[in-house]
Design an enzyme around this catalytic site. Structure first.
Site, PDB file in Angstrom:
ATOM      1  N   HIS A 190      -3.526   4.393   4.671  1.00 20.12           N
ATOM      2  CA  HIS A 190      -4.485   3.292   4.771  1.00 20.12           C
ATOM      3  C   HIS A 190      -5.660   3.854   4.206  1.00 20.12           C
ATOM      4  O   HIS A 190      -6.257   3.542   3.107  1.00 20.12           O
ATOM      5  CB  HIS A 190      -4.926   3.144   6.240  1.00 20.12           C
ATOM      6  CG  HIS A 190      -6.294   2.294   6.382  1.00 20.12           C
ATOM      7  ND1 HIS A 190      -6.211   0.783   5.709  1.00 20.12           N
ATOM      8  CD2 HIS A 190      -7.395   2.708   6.876  1.00 20.12           C
ATOM      9  CE1 HIS A 190      -7.754   0.535   6.050  1.00 20.12           C
ATOM     10  NE2 HIS A 190      -8.006   1.442   6.543  1.00 20.12           N
ATOM     11  N   ARG A 245       0.924  -1.171  -0.054  1.00 15.95           N
ATOM     12  CA  ARG A 245       0.127  -0.163  -0.126  1.00 15.95           C
ATOM     13  C   ARG A 245       1.012   1.312   0.153  1.00 15.95           C
ATOM     14  O   ARG A 245       1.387   1.533   1.084  1.00 15.95           O
ATOM     15  CB  ARG A 245      -0.833   0.087   1.161  1.00 15.95           C
ATOM     16  CG  ARG A 245      -1.927   1.011   1.343  1.00 15.95           C
ATOM     17  CD  ARG A 245      -2.459   0.944   2.837  1.00 15.95           C
ATOM     18  NE  ARG A 245      -1.808   1.866   3.703  1.00 15.95           N
ATOM     19  CZ  ARG A 245      -1.482   1.773   4.808  1.00 15.95           C
ATOM     20  NH1 ARG A 245      -2.002   0.806   5.777  1.00 15.95           N
ATOM     21  NH2 ARG A 245      -0.756   2.785   5.639  1.00 15.95           N
ATOM     22  N   TYR A 247       3.511   5.512  11.856  1.00 18.50           N
ATOM     23  CA  TYR A 247       3.920   4.030  12.156  1.00 18.50           C
ATOM     24  C   TYR A 247       4.796   3.235  11.037  1.00 18.50           C
ATOM     25  O   TYR A 247       5.084   1.991  11.445  1.00 18.50           O
ATOM     26  CB  TYR A 247       2.581   3.149  12.253  1.00 18.50           C
ATOM     27  CG  TYR A 247       1.536   3.297  11.168  1.00 18.50           C
ATOM     28  CD1 TYR A 247       1.954   2.415  10.129  1.00 18.50           C
ATOM     29  CD2 TYR A 247       0.657   4.146  11.249  1.00 18.50           C
ATOM     30  CE1 TYR A 247       0.949   2.693   9.026  1.00 18.50           C
ATOM     31  CE2 TYR A 247      -0.423   4.203  10.413  1.00 18.50           C
ATOM     32  CZ  TYR A 247      -0.294   3.401   9.103  1.00 18.50           C
ATOM     33  OH  TYR A 247      -1.164   3.534   8.166  1.00 18.50           O
TER      34      TYR A 247
HETATM   35  C1  LIG Z   1     -14.942  -5.848  10.766  1.00 16.50           C
HETATM   36  C2  LIG Z   1     -14.162  -4.560  10.897  1.00 16.50           C
HETATM   37  N1  LIG Z   1     -13.228  -4.235  11.652  1.00 16.50           N
HETATM   38  C3  LIG Z   1     -12.537  -3.026  11.912  1.00 16.50           C
HETATM   39  C4  LIG Z   1     -12.534  -2.339  10.673  1.00 16.50           C
HETATM   40  C5  LIG Z   1     -11.686  -1.160  10.450  1.00 16.50           C
HETATM   41  N2  LIG Z   1     -10.815  -1.133   9.580  1.00 16.50           N
HETATM   42  C6  LIG Z   1     -11.109  -0.559   8.451  1.00 16.50           C
HETATM   43  S1  LIG Z   1      -9.642  -1.276   7.212  1.00 16.50           S
HETATM   44  C7  LIG Z   1      -8.896  -1.967   8.280  1.00 16.50           C
HETATM   45  C8  LIG Z   1      -7.423  -2.682   7.962  1.00 16.50           C
HETATM   46  C9  LIG Z   1      -7.823  -3.497   6.891  1.00 16.50           C
HETATM   47  O1  LIG Z   1      -6.488  -4.151   6.823  1.00 16.50           O
HETATM   48  P1  LIG Z   1      -6.081  -5.231   5.573  1.00 16.50           P
HETATM   49  O2  LIG Z   1      -7.392  -6.364   5.593  1.00 16.50           O
HETATM   50  O3  LIG Z   1      -4.952  -5.659   5.568  1.00 16.50           O
HETATM   51  O4  LIG Z   1      -6.722  -4.483   4.139  1.00 16.50           O
HETATM   52  P2  LIG Z   1      -6.077  -3.165   3.476  1.00 16.50           P
HETATM   53  O5  LIG Z   1      -6.645  -2.215   4.282  1.00 16.50           O
HETATM   54  O6  LIG Z   1      -4.616  -3.376   4.178  1.00 16.50           O
HETATM   55  O7  LIG Z   1      -6.203  -3.235   2.237  1.00 16.50           O
HETATM   56  C10 LIG Z   1      -9.310  -1.932   9.676  1.00 16.50           C
HETATM   57  C11 LIG Z   1      -9.045  -2.683  10.923  1.00 16.50           C
HETATM   58  C12 LIG Z   1     -13.456  -2.732   9.689  1.00 16.50           C
HETATM   59  N3  LIG Z   1     -13.732  -2.061   8.643  1.00 16.50           N
HETATM   60  N4  LIG Z   1     -14.266  -3.894   9.782  1.00 16.50           N
END
Ligand SMILES: Cc1ncc(C[n+]2csc(CCOP(=O)(O)OP(=O)(O)O)c2C)c(N)n1
Ligand SMILES: [Mg+2]
Lengths: 324, 379
Positions: free
Chosen positions: B268, B264, B277
């Site tokens: 985020h 990425r 971080y």
């Molecule tokens: C069930 C749930 N828990 C927490 C969140 C908050 N949240 C949004 S994105 C994220 C991280 C996601 O990481 P990843 O699965 O690696 O996807 P990336 O964003 O890196 O593409 C979190 C904790 C959420 N959207 N849904």
């Protein structure tokens, strides 16, 4: 005294409880170095070590499940669920496990656990980031549910929650995380769980609310005709409900409007109005009025302000109740 | 023998197009020609470029208050683009997370729908007739089960040449539903591809904190799902893996797992500040592995691309993205009554009353009781 936002007051309460009691540990998604997505745990990993401010895997059920284990084994976990909408995956651990251990073991195993959750709408967030699920947890026996609206209350109530011997869901109205500042005592203090606060005294009508809606109600109050004397109650704790404070007020005013963001049907307003008719039937001049979210899915943000009770709709509810 | 090895496992990593745009001929050639023709690579490059430009503009829209929180796809485009190409439009199902804009577009979602979604408008999720997609998934790790169910339906109805693909992040693999999805897919033996975009971070949580396993792909092995790790910034590797996975799913009827190792490059979301971080050094290492750069180098080496074409593409991308933004911003405001319109096939009396009096009543009390008349709302 320090002039703090809600976020800062919560951060201070967490720091003081961690300082005071080694058993207090924080855990959740991004709570570590990043300080949480709302920065509520800012600086705590740096100060107390990452082992006490633990970034967890992305697993809400896991976060609450391991917190239950920590609590059983004598720790005081304070997990964070990142947003209201993501309580979903943790529901089973909260309602079927955390809430039941004391009762099912006849007091042998208890779960002192404080689940912090940012709650509510109005911040232009994506879907599932704006819900108000407090009634679901109030309906579930074995849980205490707290939702302060001001920095001072938040600090005192969070301290009480962390010291409480039972599971508490501590909802933080994210819409007012940084919207208001207040003088907050820097020394530790507690505010009892289960006690409502009379924000404004009045004689004509009682308005009961909590969370960010307190500020919408204050706005509505300001717009009322001069001669309306309104008593505003911030419930602060949603379960157990402070029925005495409510009844004392409605006995005086004879009229009541309950305001909340959550859908009206089976919302807390229903429970509160039921208690009012049980306690104050003969004092009532009008049916208890509810102003809440509609019985729909919380809309995406283009329409969220049309969904959330605002000062105008609250004002209308108050006037309707007064006109009855 | 009292003690025997009953299970051993390994995971292969596939890279075909390296960071300098050099192709591994032995892996890339099939029947004497590369698995992707120059035309196809050019198509992917253009899609990635347009997607990247849209991403940059979306970021600016958020910064200038014209859009809400937006998660950039930047750096991960090869995964969605090459996977999108390998799946069959109109018969396969795409079940995305939120960093697959390009695949969603390829499979029939007009780009401005994606902007609408992040502009806080549910119409961005109103998938057009014929496009086989589920909407962007904000909740993490829940939708892989839906993909499994879709694939199961294909199997139940004996539709032979159909397959579902679901995308999710490294963080999503921590949710219980992820494991449920794999177990269902494996035990029911249904044609679904699990595609993990392992971009090394879940907001501020690095992959090593998210899981202790050196690969994501190996998680699939415990469900007896064949799995491969690919360079997710390599369109050839992603294309080959997804194409082969699809063949496997359709022929053998079972699931397949692909881990795309990617990064990425942005924060985020626009609500995040990754400098809190992670180090600039880490980001710059990965910036060197950018899928757009290496794909372009490859095309230039093949003499299929030059500055003139690049210039033309950039202008075209600007025009396309300009039109996408105009379409998203030009849409009429949603009607307030739309809050109710799609709650059920048919609204119950309560909802109808709330809809009809939302402008005139505070709800909760019958307006007629106090002499207020409910008026049809005109919002
Ligand atoms: C069930 C749930 N828990 C927490 C969140 C908050 N949240 C949004 S994105 C994220 C991280 C996601 O990481 P990843 O699965 O690696 O996807 P990336 O964003 O890196 O593409 C979190 C904790 C959420 N959207 N849904
Ligand atoms: Mg990730």
């Amino acid at each position: 005294m320090a002039n703090l936002t809600l976020v800062q007051a919560i951060n201070l309460a967490l720091a003081q409880e961690m300082e005071r009691d080694d058993r207090v540990v924080l855990l959740g998604e991004d709570v570590g170095v990043n300080g949480g997505v709302f920065r509520v745990t800012e600086g705590l990993a740096q100060r107390f070590g990452e082992h006490r401010v633990q970034n967890t895997p992305l697993d809400e059920s896991g976060i609450i499940g391991v917190s239950i284990g920590l609590a059983m084994a004598g720790m005081r976990p304070v997990p964070e669920i990142q947003f209201d909408g993501f309580l979903g995956p943790a529901y089973d651990q909260i309602v079927n496990h955390a809430a039941r251990f004391r009762n099912r073991t006849r007091g042998a195993i208890t779960i002192p656990l404080t689940i912090r959750v940012p709650v509510g709408g109005g911040i232009h967030a994506p879907e599932l980031h704006s819900d108000s699920p407090e009634a679901i947890y109030a309906h579930s026996p074995g849980l205490k549910v707290v939702m302060p609206s001001t920095p001072r209350d938040a600090k005192g109530l969070l301290t009480s929650a962390i010291r409480d011997p039972d599971p508490v869901i501590f909802f933080e109205p994210k819409r007012v995380y940084r919207a208001y500042r207040e003088e907050v005592p820097e020394d530790e203090y507690t505010i009892p769980i289960g006690k409502a606060k009379v924000v404004n005294e009045g004689d004509d009508i009682t308005v009961i609310t909590w969370g960010a809606s307190v500020f919408q109600c204050l706005e509505a109050m300001d717009a009322l005709p001069e001669d309306v004397s309104l008593e505003l109650i911030d419930l602060r704790t949603i379960d157990p409900i402070d029925t005495d404070t409510i009844a004392a007020s409605v006995e005086k005013t004879g009229r009541c409007v309950v305001v909340h963001e959550a859908p009206v049907t089976c919302g807390l307003g229903a429970e509160i109005s039921s208690r009012i008719q049980e306690r104050c039937f003969l004092n009532l001049e009008a049916p208890v009025q509810r102003v809440g979210g509609f019985d729909t899915i919380m809309p995406y943000y283009k329409l969220e302000l049309d969904y959330l009770p605002d000062a105008q709709r609250i004002g209308k509810g108050i006037m309707e109740c007064l006109a009855y | 023998m009292p003690k025997t090895t009953v299970y051993t496992a390994s995971i292969e990593n596939l890279q075909i197009l390296d960071e300098d745009g050099v192709l591994d001929e032995s892996l890339a050639m099939e029947d004497g020609r590369p698995i992707l023709t120059d035309e196809q690579v050019m198509y992917l490059y253009e899609q990635m470029w347009i997607g990247r430009h849209l991403d940059e503009v979306a970021f600016k829209l958020q910064r200038s208050g014209r859009m809400g929180t937006y998660p950039q796809n930047k750096g991960q485009e090869a995964n969605a683009a090459a996977a999108g190409l390998a799946m069959k439009k109109g018969s396969d199902y795409i079940v995305p997370a939120y960093r697959e804009n390009i695949a969603m577009h390829m499979h029939g979602l007009p780009y401005h729908y994606i902007l609408l979604h992040w502009m806080g408008d549910e119409r961005g999720n109103q998938i057009p007739e014929g496009a086989l997609l589920t909407p962007l998934s904000v909740p993490i790790g829940t939708h892989m089960l839906h993909a499994t169910g879709i694939a199961w339906a294909f199997k139940l109805r004996k539709e032979p040449d159909r397959c579902a693909i679901t995308f999710f992040g490294d963080g999503a693999t921590s949710e219980g539903d992820f494991h449920g999805a794999m177990n269902f897919a494996s035990t029911l033996s249904v044609p679904v591809i699990f595609y993990c975009q392992n971009n090394q971070w879940a907001i501020s949580v690095p992959r090593e904190q998210q899981m202790n396993s050196p690969t994501v792909a190996q998680k699939a092995l415990s469900y007896e799902i064949p799995a491969i790790q690919v360079d997710g910034n390599d369109v050839f590797a992603v294309y080959k893996a997804v194409r082969d996975a699809r063949r496997h799913c359709v022929r053998n009827g079972g699931p397949y797992f692909i881990e795309g190792v990617t990064y990425r490059l942005g924060d985020h979301t626009t609500a995040d500040d990754a400098r809190r971080y992670r180090s600039d050094e880490e980001v710059s290492v990965w910036a060197g592995k950018d899928p757009l750069i290496r794909t372009r180098k490859y095309l230039v080496n093949r003499e299929a691309w030059n500055d003139e074409r690049q210039f033309e593409l950039e202008n075209r991308a600007k025009k396309i993205v300009h039109e996408i933004v105009a379409a998203a911003e030009g849409i009429e405001a949603p009607r307030v009554s739309d809050i109710f319109s799609h709650m059920f096939a048919e609204l119950d009396n309560d909802l109808r009353r709330q809809r009809d009096t939302m402008r005139t009543s505070s709800i909760g009390q019958d307006p007629s009781q106090i002499g207020l008349r409910s008026q049809p709302q005109n919002a």
